[in-house]
Design a protein around this motif. Structure first.
Motif, PDB file in Angstrom:
ATOM      1  N   ARG A 111      21.142  43.705  44.518  1.00 17.54           N
ATOM      2  CA  ARG A 111      22.254  44.318  43.796  1.00 17.54           C
ATOM      3  C   ARG A 111      23.569  43.586  44.069  1.00 17.54           C
ATOM      4  O   ARG A 111      23.845  43.140  45.182  1.00 17.54           O
ATOM      5  CB  ARG A 111      22.411  45.790  44.180  1.00 17.54           C
ATOM      6  CG  ARG A 111      23.505  46.472  43.342  1.00 17.54           C
ATOM      7  CD  ARG A 111      23.677  47.931  43.682  1.00 17.54           C
ATOM      8  NE  ARG A 111      24.849  48.463  43.015  1.00 17.54           N
ATOM      9  CZ  ARG A 111      24.847  49.003  41.796  1.00 17.54           C
ATOM     10  NH1 ARG A 111      23.720  49.064  41.110  1.00 17.54           N
ATOM     11  NH2 ARG A 111      25.963  49.460  41.261  1.00 17.54           N
ATOM     12  N   PRO A 140      26.635  38.247  46.184  1.00 18.19           N
ATOM     13  CA  PRO A 140      26.447  39.333  45.216  1.00 18.19           C
ATOM     14  C   PRO A 140      27.067  39.005  43.857  1.00 18.19           C
ATOM     15  O   PRO A 140      28.179  38.485  43.775  1.00 18.19           O
ATOM     16  CB  PRO A 140      27.149  40.525  45.869  1.00 18.19           C
ATOM     17  CG  PRO A 140      28.087  39.933  46.871  1.00 18.19           C
ATOM     18  CD  PRO A 140      27.457  38.661  47.338  1.00 18.19           C
ATOM     19  N   THR A 160      24.250  46.764  50.051  1.00 17.51           N
ATOM     20  CA  THR A 160      23.872  45.491  49.455  1.00 17.51           C
ATOM     21  C   THR A 160      23.649  44.457  50.553  1.00 17.51           C
ATOM     22  O   THR A 160      24.410  44.377  51.516  1.00 17.51           O
ATOM     23  CB  THR A 160      24.944  44.993  48.482  1.00 17.51           C
ATOM     24  OG1 THR A 160      26.201  44.876  49.169  1.00 17.51           O
ATOM     25  CG2 THR A 160      25.096  45.922  47.299  1.00 17.51           C
TER      26      THR A 160
END
Length: 271
Positions: A110, A63, A58
């Motif tokens: 993500r 996030p 990621t």
């Protein structure tokens, strides 16, 4: 590379998402573990719940919290784990994988799935340690994941905590025969105990080749893991930990009758 002390390497069996809300054996063990660890500069969480063809990392600055499950209480979906990301670490990790001959990518969108954020919620409840997530490749073997871990091993000495999150056993068909027991430590089914004991003995004796050939050598391997994604993070941890480290099983309980929740810590001699 900085001069910080090396971090531990962890393999956690993350259990039901309900452990985010429960005062369970696992939740207490994760909280105690987090309090005992030196604060890392960042975390790489290897999650069984992100399955890709090649290793992916990621790269988001912030996030999102992914609620990748269904049928649980509404309060669980309101939980957030707003840890910052670490895009520079993702690039560094991709470079190490590339140098080891492993193609890898970065996903800038993500977030963190429950394999990562549920245990981290207890380990680092302030969500103030940067986190990136690493995927597993269910179509590739244990040796591939061991190689991924070995490639990332320099980060362990560079103050990065590797948290491999999966399960010692993971047969959901057997687990959901008694869904009311998920989140509770109960007597396991016989094959679950046999597989769990075999894995523990192999880790403690450092029988790496046996573990890498687990589908042929472990008892009831394909019943313990009808699909391999929840076992593969263990091999990333084994590769990252390397030789000359202490190993401790700090949690050994069962989340219902078919989910063994062994969790392990590899500690460098200097730590």
């Amino acid at each position: 590379m900085n001069t910080a002390a090396a971090q531990s390497v962890l393999f956690l069996s993350h259990g039901s998402p309900l452990h985010a809300m429960l005062d369970s054996d696992a939740a207490r063990a994760w909280a105690k573990l987090g309090a005992s660890l030196p604060r890392p500069r960042a975390i790489i969480a290897v999650s069984a719940h992100w399955n890709t063809g090649i290793p992916m990392l990621t790269g988001a600055e912030a996030p999102a919290t992914i609620h990748d499950f269904g049928g649980f209480p509404d309060a669980l979906y309101r939980l957030r784990y707003p840890a910052p990301g670490a895009p520079a670490l993702a690039e560094q990790a991709r470079g190490l994988l590339r140098d080891a001959g492993l193609t890898a990518g970065i996903d800038g969108a993500r977030g963190l799935d429950h394999g990562a954020w549920v245990p981290l919620l207890h380990m680092f409840p302030k969500a103030d340690v940067p986190v990136i997530q690493l995927s597993v490749q269910p179509e590739l073997c244990a040796r591939h994941h061991y190689a991924v871990g070995k490639a990332l091993a320099p980060l362990v000495a560079d103050d990065v905590l590797i948290v491999a999150s999966g399960h010692t056993t993971h047969n959901l068909r057997d687990a959901f025969r008694r869904p009311d027991l998920l989140g509770q430590s109960v007597e396991p089914m016989p094959y679950v105990k046999a597989f769990d004991d075999w894995v523990a003995a192999a880790i403690e004796a450092r029988r790496i080749d046996d573990l890498l050939d687990w589908t042929q050598r472990a008892p009831d391997a394909l019943r313990a893991h009808p699909s391999p994604e929840h076992f593969l993070p263990l091999f990333v941890a084994l590769g990252a930990a390397g030789d000359g480290v202490g190993v401790e099983r700090f949690l050994s309980v069962f989340d219902g009758p078919a989910l063994a929740m062994d969790s392990w810590r590899w500690t460098p001699a200097a730590a």
